[in-house]
Design a protein around this motif. Structure first.
Motif, short mmCIF file in Angstrom:
data_model
loop_
_atom_site.label_atom_id
_atom_site.label_comp_id
_atom_site.label_asym_id
_atom_site.label_seq_id
_atom_site.Cartn_x
_atom_site.Cartn_y
_atom_site.Cartn_z
N LEU A 50 18.14 75.02 -52.94
CA LEU A 50 17.60 75.78 -54.07
C LEU A 50 18.34 75.44 -55.36
N LEU A 51 19.66 75.32 -55.29
CA LEU A 51 20.44 74.96 -56.47
C LEU A 51 19.99 73.62 -57.02
N GLU A 52 19.79 72.66 -56.15
CA GLU A 52 19.38 71.34 -56.63
C GLU A 52 17.94 71.34 -57.15
N ARG A 53 17.06 72.09 -56.48
CA ARG A 53 15.68 72.21 -56.99
C ARG A 53 15.65 72.94 -58.33
N LEU A 54 16.57 73.87 -58.50
CA LEU A 54 16.66 74.60 -59.77
C LEU A 54 16.88 73.63 -60.93
N GLY A 55 17.75 72.66 -60.73
CA GLY A 55 18.00 71.69 -61.79
C GLY A 55 16.74 70.95 -62.19
N ALA A 56 15.96 70.50 -61.22
CA ALA A 56 14.70 69.80 -61.50
C ALA A 56 13.70 70.74 -62.17
N HIS A 57 13.66 71.97 -61.70
CA HIS A 57 12.74 72.96 -62.27
C HIS A 57 13.07 73.22 -63.75
N VAL A 58 14.33 73.44 -64.04
CA VAL A 58 14.74 73.73 -65.42
C VAL A 58 14.46 72.53 -66.31
N ALA A 59 14.66 71.32 -65.78
CA ALA A 59 14.39 70.12 -66.59
C ALA A 59 12.91 70.04 -66.96
N THR A 60 12.05 70.53 -66.07
CA THR A 60 10.60 70.45 -66.31
C THR A 60 10.04 71.69 -66.99
N HIS A 61 10.50 72.87 -66.56
CA HIS A 61 9.88 74.13 -67.00
C HIS A 61 10.79 74.99 -67.87
#
Length: 173
Positions: free
Chosen positions: A32-43
């Motif tokens: 989840l922490l790593e997906r959070l980084g990708a999510h914040v970069a996009t959204h």
């Protein structure tokens, strides 16, 4: 985002199974922490990002330290008693390093709770998060494949029951 707080498959009457279930939860939270980084970069820092940041903060601030305390009190000591002191020392050093790395991540996640994170800060934060997750995953693997089997084999069932009772007692406060 994922459900982070599903009930573990084992209880305090099976302390090694419970700790293994905690490792599964830790692995999901690291993902989840790593997906959070990708999510914040996009959204950006939207509601999903804030919820995920809150979940990661809660898990690694509350549950993980209790889990580490369980291991330090019950697993590492048992390893030392049975000739695996080097492994116990390495895992304890990992705990200290993970704690220090976590302290550097907390402000990143708090920043997401407070609003959007600038791209330059996000890139640096994501690298911190990846390094933390990599260290943690290596550590979990060593515990699952080396430490837990050795400690479990060296801990008779009556002592495992006492161990589980002590673990539960620390959580009751």
């Amino acid at each position: 985002m994922t459900l982070l707080h599903a009930a573990p498959a084992a209880g305090f009457d099976e302390p090694f199974a419970l700790m293994a279930a905690c490792h599964e939860r830790m692995a999901r939270t690291l993902d989840l922490l790593e997906r959070l980084g990708a999510h914040v970069a996009t959204h950006g820092g939207d509601a999903q990002a804030r919820d995920a940041a809150r979940d990661v903060l809660r898990y690694f601030t509350i549950a993980a330290p209790l889990h580490h305390e369980d291991e330090e009190l019950h697993v590492f000591s048992r390893l030392r008693e049975h000739g695996n002191g080097e492994l116990a020392d390495r895992l304890l050093a990992d705990h200290r390093e993970m704690k220090a790395r976590w302290a550097a991540i907390v402000p990143d996640l708090e920043a997401i709770l407070d609003g959007p994170m600038p791209d330059d800060k996000l890139a640096t934060a994501r690298e911190r998060w990846r390094a933390f997750a990599t260290l943690y995953r290596r550590h979990l693997d060593a515990e699952d494949h080396d430490a837990y089997p050795a400690a479990r084999a060296a801990t008779p069932d009556p002592e495992q029951r006492v161990m589980g009772e002590e673990m539960a007692g620390r959580r009751r406060g």
